[in-house]
Design a protein around this motif. Structure first.
Motif, PDB file in Angstrom:
ATOM      1  N   LEU A  51       0.785  -1.197   0.033  1.00  0.00           N
ATOM      2  CA  LEU A  51       0.165   0.085   0.058  1.00  0.00           C
ATOM      3  C   LEU A  51       0.998   1.163  -0.083  1.00  0.00           C
ATOM      4  O   LEU A  51       1.668   1.514   0.823  1.00  0.00           O
ATOM      5  CB  LEU A  51      -0.946  -0.084   1.201  1.00  0.00           C
ATOM      6  CG  LEU A  51      -1.990   1.275   1.228  1.00  0.00           C
ATOM      7  CD1 LEU A  51      -3.179   0.745   1.891  1.00  0.00           C
ATOM      8  CD2 LEU A  51      -1.292   2.421   1.876  1.00  0.00           C
ATOM      9  N   LEU A  52       0.884   2.107  -0.774  1.00  0.00           N
ATOM     10  CA  LEU A  52       1.456   3.241  -1.112  1.00  0.00           C
ATOM     11  C   LEU A  52       0.528   4.321  -1.189  1.00  0.00           C
ATOM     12  O   LEU A  52      -0.768   4.331  -1.737  1.00  0.00           O
ATOM     13  CB  LEU A  52       2.200   3.362  -2.323  1.00  0.00           C
ATOM     14  CG  LEU A  52       3.323   2.140  -2.624  1.00  0.00           C
ATOM     15  CD1 LEU A  52       3.807   2.072  -4.017  1.00  0.00           C
ATOM     16  CD2 LEU A  52       4.504   2.342  -1.700  1.00  0.00           C
ATOM     17  N   ASN A  53       0.890   5.705  -0.568  1.00  0.00           N
ATOM     18  CA  ASN A  53       0.023   6.522  -0.139  1.00  0.00           C
ATOM     19  C   ASN A  53       0.485   7.906  -0.398  1.00  0.00           C
ATOM     20  O   ASN A  53       1.645   8.163  -0.746  1.00  0.00           O
ATOM     21  CB  ASN A  53      -0.748   6.544   1.357  1.00  0.00           C
ATOM     22  CG  ASN A  53       0.102   6.523   2.374  1.00  0.00           C
ATOM     23  OD1 ASN A  53       1.290   7.434   2.196  1.00  0.00           O
ATOM     24  ND2 ASN A  53      -0.030   6.285   3.277  1.00  0.00           N
ATOM     25  N   ALA A  54      -0.176   8.921  -0.187  1.00  0.00           N
ATOM     26  CA  ALA A  54       0.463  10.459  -0.249  1.00  0.00           C
ATOM     27  C   ALA A  54       1.453  10.811   0.454  1.00  0.00           C
ATOM     28  O   ALA A  54       2.610  11.223   0.083  1.00  0.00           O
ATOM     29  CB  ALA A  54      -0.468  11.354  -0.064  1.00  0.00           C
ATOM     30  N   ASP A  55       1.619  10.040   1.663  1.00  0.00           N
ATOM     31  CA  ASP A  55       2.813  10.229   2.399  1.00  0.00           C
ATOM     32  C   ASP A  55       4.206   9.598   1.868  1.00  0.00           C
ATOM     33  O   ASP A  55       5.280   9.887   1.984  1.00  0.00           O
ATOM     34  CB  ASP A  55       2.634  10.049   3.936  1.00  0.00           C
ATOM     35  CG  ASP A  55       1.640  10.798   4.568  1.00  0.00           C
ATOM     36  OD1 ASP A  55       2.069  12.209   4.501  1.00  0.00           O
ATOM     37  OD2 ASP A  55       0.662  10.321   5.148  1.00  0.00           O
ATOM     38  N   ASP A  56       3.996   8.389   1.232  1.00  0.00           N
ATOM     39  CA  ASP A  56       4.904   7.673   0.563  1.00  0.00           C
ATOM     40  C   ASP A  56       5.472   8.418  -0.627  1.00  0.00           C
ATOM     41  O   ASP A  56       6.503   8.546  -0.933  1.00  0.00           O
ATOM     42  CB  ASP A  56       4.662   6.436   0.008  1.00  0.00           C
ATOM     43  CG  ASP A  56       4.456   5.359   1.051  1.00  0.00           C
ATOM     44  OD1 ASP A  56       5.116   5.336   2.134  1.00  0.00           O
ATOM     45  OD2 ASP A  56       3.197   4.802   1.168  1.00  0.00           O
ATOM     46  N   ILE A  57       4.358   9.230  -1.433  1.00  0.00           N
ATOM     47  CA  ILE A  57       4.935  10.133  -2.493  1.00  0.00           C
ATOM     48  C   ILE A  57       5.737  11.062  -1.975  1.00  0.00           C
ATOM     49  O   ILE A  57       6.817  11.371  -2.499  1.00  0.00           O
ATOM     50  CB  ILE A  57       3.634  10.483  -3.123  1.00  0.00           C
ATOM     51  CG1 ILE A  57       2.855   9.539  -3.783  1.00  0.00           C
ATOM     52  CG2 ILE A  57       4.080  11.908  -3.973  1.00  0.00           C
ATOM     53  CD1 ILE A  57       1.486   9.962  -4.135  1.00  0.00           C
ATOM     54  N   ILE A  58       5.433  11.825  -0.897  1.00  0.00           N
ATOM     55  CA  ILE A  58       6.063  12.957  -0.360  1.00  0.00           C
ATOM     56  C   ILE A  58       7.638  12.281   0.312  1.00  0.00           C
ATOM     57  O   ILE A  58       8.663  12.959  -0.279  1.00  0.00           O
ATOM     58  CB  ILE A  58       5.480  13.537   1.054  1.00  0.00           C
ATOM     59  CG1 ILE A  58       4.343  14.314   0.184  1.00  0.00           C
ATOM     60  CG2 ILE A  58       6.507  14.650   1.644  1.00  0.00           C
ATOM     61  CD1 ILE A  58       3.099  14.713   1.404  1.00  0.00           C
ATOM     62  N   ARG A  59       7.751  11.478   0.772  1.00  0.00           N
ATOM     63  CA  ARG A  59       9.000  10.730   1.391  1.00  0.00           C
ATOM     64  C   ARG A  59       9.656  10.371   0.204  1.00  0.00           C
ATOM     65  O   ARG A  59      10.933  10.414   0.152  1.00  0.00           O
ATOM     66  CB  ARG A  59       8.644   9.434   2.229  1.00  0.00           C
ATOM     67  CG  ARG A  59       8.031   9.750   3.662  1.00  0.00           C
ATOM     68  CD  ARG A  59       8.167   8.450   4.562  1.00  0.00           C
ATOM     69  NE  ARG A  59       6.924   7.534   4.118  1.00  0.00           N
ATOM     70  CZ  ARG A  59       5.842   7.783   4.805  1.00  0.00           C
ATOM     71  NH1 ARG A  59       5.461   8.558   5.686  1.00  0.00           N
ATOM     72  NH2 ARG A  59       4.640   6.741   4.204  1.00  0.00           N
ATOM     73  N   ALA A  60       9.154  10.050  -0.767  1.00  0.00           N
ATOM     74  CA  ALA A  60      10.322   9.863  -2.196  1.00  0.00           C
ATOM     75  C   ALA A  60      10.421  11.051  -2.748  1.00  0.00           C
ATOM     76  O   ALA A  60      11.353  11.163  -3.931  1.00  0.00           O
ATOM     77  CB  ALA A  60       9.259   8.971  -3.078  1.00  0.00           C
ATOM     78  N   GLY A  61      10.168  12.047  -2.381  1.00  0.00           N
ATOM     79  CA  GLY A  61      10.684  13.565  -2.913  1.00  0.00           C
ATOM     80  C   GLY A  61       9.974  13.943  -4.001  1.00  0.00           C
ATOM     81  O   GLY A  61      10.123  14.883  -4.807  1.00  0.00           O
TER      82      GLY A  61
END
Length: 114
Positions: free
Chosen positions: A60-70
């Motif tokens: 499960l990938l979410n908006a916070d994962d997007i931000i953490r990925a830069g």
């Protein structure tokens, strides 16, 4: 590796996407979720996924994962941010409405072979 959006995609067309997810998983594909929700919704999203009859998600990938990925999330088109994450994660195909709630169209993005 195949991913699904939740709101207005997997949740709106449950019969179709549930059957597709089960068929893909049974064929040996990794299946999972990319959603605009954040970390605070992670457990609830996974619970609903199972409760609504989907096979166990491999990720499960979410908006916070997007931000953490830069990847720029806020202010960027949702489509661009989610697909940048999908590319980074090696996802082969992603089903999403990309926030197009007015026309209810679902897109299937397929990663371009390198």
């Amino acid at each position: 590796t195949i991913s699904f959006d939740l709101d207005d995609t997997a949740w709106k067309y449950q019969t179709f996407f549930r059957a597709l997810a089960h068929a893909l998983k049974a064929s040996g594909h990794r299946i999972g979720i990319i959603t605009g929700h954040g970390d605070a919704s992670r457990e609830e999203d996974l619970r609903l996924w199972i409760t609504r009859g989907y096979p166990p998600a491999d990720f499960l990938l979410n908006a916070d994962d997007i931000i953490r990925a830069g990847i720029v999330w806020h202010g960027a088109p949702q489509r661009q941010a989610k697909l940048a994450l999908a590319t980074l994660q090696g996802i082969d195909a992603h089903f999403d409405d990309f926030g197009n709630r007015h026309n209810f169209e679902i897109e299937c993005w397929i990663r371009t072979p390198e």
